[in-house]
Motif scaffolding. Structure first.
Motif, PDB file in Angstrom:
ATOM      1  N   ALA A   1      73.404  52.951  57.749  1.00 18.25           N
ATOM      2  CA  ALA A   1      75.033  53.209  58.053  1.00 18.25           C
ATOM      3  C   ALA A   1      75.764  52.098  58.396  1.00 18.25           C
ATOM      4  CB  ALA A   1      74.888  54.216  59.223  1.00 18.25           C
ATOM      5  N   ALA A   2      74.927  51.027  58.783  1.00 21.96           N
ATOM      6  CA  ALA A   2      75.852  49.637  59.230  1.00 21.96           C
ATOM      7  C   ALA A   2      76.355  48.874  58.271  1.00 21.96           C
ATOM      8  CB  ALA A   2      75.158  48.974  60.147  1.00 21.96           C
ATOM      9  N   ASN A   3      75.999  48.822  57.102  1.00 23.83           N
ATOM     10  CA  ASN A   3      76.348  48.036  55.937  1.00 23.83           C
ATOM     11  C   ASN A   3      76.524  48.844  54.469  1.00 23.83           C
ATOM     12  OD1 ASN A   3      76.754  46.021  53.884  1.00 23.83           O
ATOM     13  ND2 ASN A   3      75.156  44.713  54.998  1.00 23.83           N
ATOM     14  N   THR A   4      77.690  49.163  54.270  1.00 27.16           N
ATOM     15  CA  THR A   4      77.860  50.173  53.287  1.00 27.16           C
ATOM     16  C   THR A   4      78.787  49.764  52.117  1.00 27.16           C
ATOM     17  OG1 THR A   4      79.591  51.123  54.490  1.00 27.16           O
ATOM     18  CG2 THR A   4      77.564  52.078  54.790  1.00 27.16           C
ATOM     19  N   VAL A   5      78.855  50.444  50.909  1.00 27.87           N
ATOM     20  CA  VAL A   5      79.753  50.181  49.826  1.00 27.87           C
ATOM     21  C   VAL A   5      80.444  51.297  49.636  1.00 27.87           C
ATOM     22  CG1 VAL A   5      79.766  49.674  47.321  1.00 27.87           C
ATOM     23  CG2 VAL A   5      77.868  48.438  48.884  1.00 27.87           C
ATOM     24  N   ILE A   6      81.999  51.104  49.526  1.00 30.08           N
ATOM     25  CA  ILE A   6      83.031  52.305  49.506  1.00 30.08           C
ATOM     26  C   ILE A   6      83.014  52.668  47.952  1.00 30.08           C
ATOM     27  CG2 ILE A   6      85.173  53.255  49.712  1.00 30.08           C
ATOM     28  CD1 ILE A   6      83.443  52.729  52.382  1.00 30.08           C
ATOM     29  N   LEU A   7      82.697  53.857  47.498  1.00 35.08           N
ATOM     30  CA  LEU A   7      82.783  54.289  45.916  1.00 35.08           C
ATOM     31  C   LEU A   7      83.529  55.572  46.008  1.00 35.08           C
ATOM     32  CD1 LEU A   7      79.076  54.167  44.868  1.00 35.08           C
ATOM     33  CD2 LEU A   7      80.763  52.404  44.619  1.00 35.08           C
ATOM     34  N   GLY A   8      84.968  55.267  45.993  1.00 36.56           N
ATOM     35  CA  GLY A   8      85.875  56.232  46.057  1.00 36.56           C
ATOM     36  C   GLY A   8      86.032  56.900  47.334  1.00 36.56           C
ATOM     37  N   ALA A   9      85.783  58.179  47.402  1.00 38.84           N
ATOM     38  CA  ALA A   9      86.159  58.704  48.831  1.00 38.84           C
ATOM     39  C   ALA A   9      84.510  58.561  49.655  1.00 38.84           C
ATOM     40  CB  ALA A   9      86.440  60.268  48.731  1.00 38.84           C
ATOM     41  N   PHE A  10      83.816  58.143  49.270  1.00 37.15           N
ATOM     42  CA  PHE A  10      82.419  58.221  49.576  1.00 37.15           C
ATOM     43  C   PHE A  10      81.783  56.654  50.027  1.00 37.15           C
ATOM     44  CE2 PHE A  10      82.824  61.828  46.818  1.00 37.15           C
ATOM     45  CZ  PHE A  10      82.399  62.773  47.777  1.00 37.15           C
ATOM     46  N   ALA A  11      80.796  56.609  50.837  1.00 35.86           N
ATOM     47  CA  ALA A  11      80.301  55.321  51.332  1.00 35.86           C
ATOM     48  C   ALA A  11      78.630  55.658  51.170  1.00 35.86           C
ATOM     49  CB  ALA A  11      80.825  55.165  52.697  1.00 35.86           C
ATOM     50  N   VAL A  12      78.296  54.375  50.551  1.00 34.24           N
ATOM     51  CA  VAL A  12      76.747  54.635  50.376  1.00 34.24           C
ATOM     52  C   VAL A  12      76.159  53.297  50.844  1.00 34.24           C
ATOM     53  CG1 VAL A  12      76.843  55.939  48.290  1.00 34.24           C
ATOM     54  CG2 VAL A  12      76.691  53.422  48.000  1.00 34.24           C
ATOM     55  N   PRO A  13      74.954  53.561  51.314  1.00 27.35           N
ATOM     56  CA  PRO A  13      74.326  51.843  51.789  1.00 27.35           C
ATOM     57  C   PRO A  13      74.279  50.711  50.767  1.00 27.35           C
ATOM     58  CG  PRO A  13      73.061  53.907  52.260  1.00 27.35           C
ATOM     59  CD  PRO A  13      74.018  54.440  51.467  1.00 27.35           C
ATOM     60  N   SER A  14      74.427  49.858  51.225  1.00 24.38           N
ATOM     61  CA  SER A  14      74.555  48.692  50.311  1.00 24.38           C
ATOM     62  C   SER A  14      72.962  48.376  50.072  1.00 24.38           C
ATOM     63  CB  SER A  14      75.183  47.295  50.900  1.00 24.38           C
ATOM     64  OG  SER A  14      74.547  46.869  51.966  1.00 24.38           O
ATOM     65  N   LEU A  15      73.041  47.127  48.812  1.00 28.26           N
ATOM     66  CA  LEU A  15      71.565  46.738  48.512  1.00 28.26           C
ATOM     67  C   LEU A  15      71.053  45.877  49.660  1.00 28.26           C
ATOM     68  CD1 LEU A  15      69.511  46.527  46.537  1.00 28.26           C
ATOM     69  CD2 LEU A  15      70.682  44.457  45.510  1.00 28.26           C
ATOM     70  N   THR A  16      71.976  45.235  50.429  1.00 34.34           N
ATOM     71  CA  THR A  16      71.617  44.269  51.553  1.00 34.34           C
ATOM     72  C   THR A  16      71.088  45.210  52.638  1.00 34.34           C
ATOM     73  OG1 THR A  16      73.328  42.834  50.930  1.00 34.34           O
ATOM     74  CG2 THR A  16      72.423  42.686  53.261  1.00 34.34           C
ATOM     75  N   ALA A  17      71.645  46.427  52.952  1.00 35.58           N
ATOM     76  CA  ALA A  17      71.092  47.039  53.995  1.00 35.58           C
ATOM     77  C   ALA A  17      69.635  47.770  53.551  1.00 35.58           C
ATOM     78  CB  ALA A  17      72.295  48.546  54.215  1.00 35.58           C
ATOM     79  N   TYR A  18      69.518  48.198  52.306  1.00 36.18           N
ATOM     80  CA  TYR A  18      68.058  48.400  51.946  1.00 36.18           C
ATOM     81  C   TYR A  18      67.296  47.160  51.949  1.00 36.18           C
ATOM     82  CZ  TYR A  18      69.340  53.136  50.197  1.00 36.18           C
ATOM     83  OH  TYR A  18      69.644  54.590  50.077  1.00 36.18           O
ATOM     84  N   ARG A  19      67.552  45.954  51.549  1.00 30.39           N
ATOM     85  CA  ARG A  19      66.645  45.010  51.578  1.00 30.39           C
ATOM     86  C   ARG A  19      66.286  44.587  53.056  1.00 30.39           C
ATOM     87  NH1 ARG A  19      69.428  41.528  47.025  1.00 30.39           N
ATOM     88  NH2 ARG A  19      67.905  41.929  45.319  1.00 30.39           N
ATOM     89  N   GLN A  20      66.963  44.857  54.235  1.00 36.91           N
ATOM     90  CA  GLN A  20      66.813  44.766  55.628  1.00 36.91           C
ATOM     91  C   GLN A  20      65.978  45.888  55.986  1.00 36.91           C
ATOM     92  OE1 GLN A  20      70.630  45.046  57.149  1.00 36.91           O
ATOM     93  NE2 GLN A  20      71.206  42.835  56.987  1.00 36.91           N
ATOM     94  N   LEU A  21      66.211  46.956  55.500  1.00 36.73           N
ATOM     95  CA  LEU A  21      65.134  47.875  55.999  1.00 36.73           C
ATOM     96  C   LEU A  21      63.664  47.676  55.347  1.00 36.73           C
ATOM     97  CD1 LEU A  21      64.245  50.804  57.052  1.00 36.73           C
ATOM     98  CD2 LEU A  21      65.396  51.834  54.995  1.00 36.73           C
ATOM     99  N   PHE A  22      63.651  47.215  54.044  1.00 35.28           N
ATOM    100  CA  PHE A  22      62.358  46.755  53.549  1.00 35.28           C
ATOM    101  C   PHE A  22      61.730  45.649  54.015  1.00 35.28           C
ATOM    102  CE2 PHE A  22      64.365  48.574  49.252  1.00 35.28           C
ATOM    103  CZ  PHE A  22      64.276  49.925  49.868  1.00 35.28           C
ATOM    104  N   ALA A  23      62.492  44.577  54.458  1.00 40.44           N
ATOM    105  CA  ALA A  23      61.919  43.506  55.315  1.00 40.44           C
ATOM    106  C   ALA A  23      61.570  43.921  56.495  1.00 40.44           C
ATOM    107  CB  ALA A  23      63.175  42.318  55.318  1.00 40.44           C
ATOM    108  N   LEU A  24      61.996  44.911  57.410  1.00 39.83           N
ATOM    109  CA  LEU A  24      61.763  45.444  58.477  1.00 39.83           C
ATOM    110  C   LEU A  24      60.233  46.141  58.363  1.00 39.83           C
ATOM    111  CD1 LEU A  24      62.280  45.881  61.588  1.00 39.83           C
ATOM    112  CD2 LEU A  24      63.366  47.775  60.935  1.00 39.83           C
ATOM    113  N   CYS A  25      60.063  46.868  57.165  1.00 39.05           N
ATOM    114  CA  CYS A  25      58.855  47.478  57.052  1.00 39.05           C
ATOM    115  C   CYS A  25      57.710  46.729  56.805  1.00 39.05           C
ATOM    116  CB  CYS A  25      58.938  48.340  55.639  1.00 39.05           C
ATOM    117  SG  CYS A  25      60.287  50.033  56.282  1.00 39.05           S
TER     118      CYS A  25
END
Length: 493
Positions: free
Chosen positions: A445-469
């Motif tokens: 939720a802290a690092n998102t990409v705005i797509l129209g009216a919606f916000a989705v997590p960015s690739l950087t956010a996912y990579r941070q989660l994967f690195a934590l795992c």
């Protein structure tokens, strides 16, 4: 005419030795076949329980409109199950040691069947939450099943049986997502709970008819005070973790509840040292191998839940996000299917590794493989095939690790406390999943990409989660290498 030169007494002795040998071979075959049937029913119960915990995840976003209620109310369909499971698992484990592991396993599966039937026949959000809470009691079926098989299976099949049932925790989640995606595209979500109610009933009847009760019940009195204190402590710990995304970490409720949880755990620990028959044997829990195994279980639980959190949503994100493939719910769930199959395949392999290497080394191997899978997910993002391969590698490591964890618990726990020890270990796994949900949700939720009216997590956010795992998995590998292999397992003493 041929005449036998064999003395009569020799011929008689040959017949006498041949017939018992034949009977013994038949008896061994019957015993083996019966053990297989017992494993099938206990494994089915464990699989259905794991399925029930993840089935709603893919369809959660559609339920507010279907049920004409708010998203916050719908979130309690997951939260209620998690909270009741966390409280009931250690308590049911202790009751299993006291009054019968099979008996409490039947109670757990009865709760699953009843809760599934309730959620299958109603659209009322309050009744749905109640049904999901009842299903939460069934989470104890996995540690109870492991403990029951420890004493009822033939000695040579104990390791592989325990490994398979333990792996069902991950397999159920991996299979539950594609099943839920298929049902969401073709049927009402109620069909999910008709499936779990029917399968739960089959497992319940099969265990009742085919699986014997474990010997050596300890009996005694139930520690009501300890149960209330532990339940309150777990409730105040897990509630803010599960609601942190909705409330926000700055909400005073989060910190008040976490503070109350710390106080309650201290009071609970103090009470357990002053009760003759405590709910939790703190002396056993303080054993170094048990402590280290439970720490590794938290880390493994974290990594497994993040696999669900960071795979289906990753694949279903639109291509404009820079990483997603715009896949359907069905495709997002199917991406986890190879991971679940890998867990089933590698659980018996892990059992052999445990016998030759030892459980600590096997668990460390599983943790390193999990870390490798997450590193692959960080680097490989260009195609759906790469994502599935990385997720499958995580599943292989998780299957090996989950097979080794109960072996470590059983090896270092007294036989009279096997079910309680496995129940507490399951609680630590669940705690890891709750931490993954809270921290992973905050990262995405802290690092998102705005797509129209919606916000989705960015690739950087996912990579941070994967690195934590990956870091958590490597830490688990280091932790378990400090566990020494017991020369004579306490559970066999």
């Amino acid at each position: 005419m041929s005449v036998s030169t064999e003395p009569p007494e020799t011929a008689a002795s040959t017949v006498a030795t041949t017939e018992p040998a034949t009977r013994r071979a038949g008896e061994e075959t019957t015993t083996s076949n019966r053990a297989t049937v017992q494993l099938v029913f206990v494994g089915l119960g464990a699989l259905v329980v794991a399925l029930s915990q993840s089935l709603l995840v893919p369809v959660l976003s559609t339920l507010p409109a279907d049920l004409h209620t708010s998203a916050s109310n719908v979130s309690w369909l997951l939260t209620s199950t998690l909270l009741v499971a966390a409280i009931s698992v250690p308590i049911m484990g202790r009751l299993g040691d006291m009054f019968g592991k099979r008996r409490m396993l039947l109670v757990s599966l009865a709760a699953l069947t009843l809760g599934s039937l309730l959620t299958a026949v109603t659209d009322n959000i309050a009744l749905l939450i109640a049904g999901r809470a009842i299903q939460g009691m069934a989470a104890a079926a996995i540690p109870l099943g492991i403990s029951l098989l420890m004493t009822t299976m033939p000695k040579e099949r104990v390791a592989s049986s325990v490994a398979l049932v333990s792996a069902m925790l991950g397999v159920g989640g991996a299979l539950g997502l594609p099943l839920a995606g298929f049902v969401a595209e073709h049927f009402s979500f109620h069909a999910l709970f008709w499936i779990t109610s029917f399968a739960g009933l089959v497992a319940l009847v099969g265990i009742r008819l085919m699986v014997p009760e474990a010997p050596g019940r300890s009996g005694g009195r139930v520690d009501i005070v300890g149960a209330v204190l532990m339940g309150s402590a777990l409730l105040t710990l897990l509630l803010p973790l599960t609601q942190s995304a909705a409330w926000g970490w700055s909400d005073p409720r989060v910190w008040w509840l976490l503070g109350a949880s710390a106080v309650l755990f201290v009071v609970f620990g103090w009470s357990q040292t002053r009760i003759r028959e405590p709910l939790v044997d703190l002396r056993a829990l303080r054993r170094r191998p048990i402590v280290l195994t439970n720490i590794a279980s938290v880390l493994f639980g974290f990594a497994l839940f993040a696999s669900f959190l960071g795979t289906a949503s990753f694949i279903e994100a639109p291509a404009a996000s820079g990483y997603g493939f715009g896949a359907s719910l069905m495709t997002g769930g199917l991406a986890l299917l190879p991971s679940g199959i890998a867990m089933i395949i590698f659980s018996p392999i892990a059992a052999r590794l445990i016998g030759s290497w030892g459980a600590p080394q096997t668990l460390a191997l599983g943790a390193v493989i999990v870390a490798l899978g997450w590193f692959m997910r960080i680097v490989w993002t260009a195609s759906l095939t790469e994502v599935i391969i990385g997720t499958t590698v995580v599943g292989i490591g998780t299957g090996i690790g989950y097979a080794a964890i109960p072996s470590l618990i059983n090896e270092h726990s007294p036989r009279s406390e096997i079910a309680a020890a496995n129940g507490l270990n399951a609680l630590f796994r669940s705690l890891g999943s709750s931490l993954a949900s809270a921290l992973g949700g905050s990262i995405l939720a802290a690092n998102t990409v705005i797509l129209g009216a919606f916000a989705v997590p960015s690739l950087t956010a996912y990579r941070q989660l994967f690195a934590l795992c990956a870091g958590a998995a490597l830490l688990a590998a280091v932790v378990v290498l400090f566990i020494r292999r017991s020369p004579e397992p306490a559970a066999a003493a």
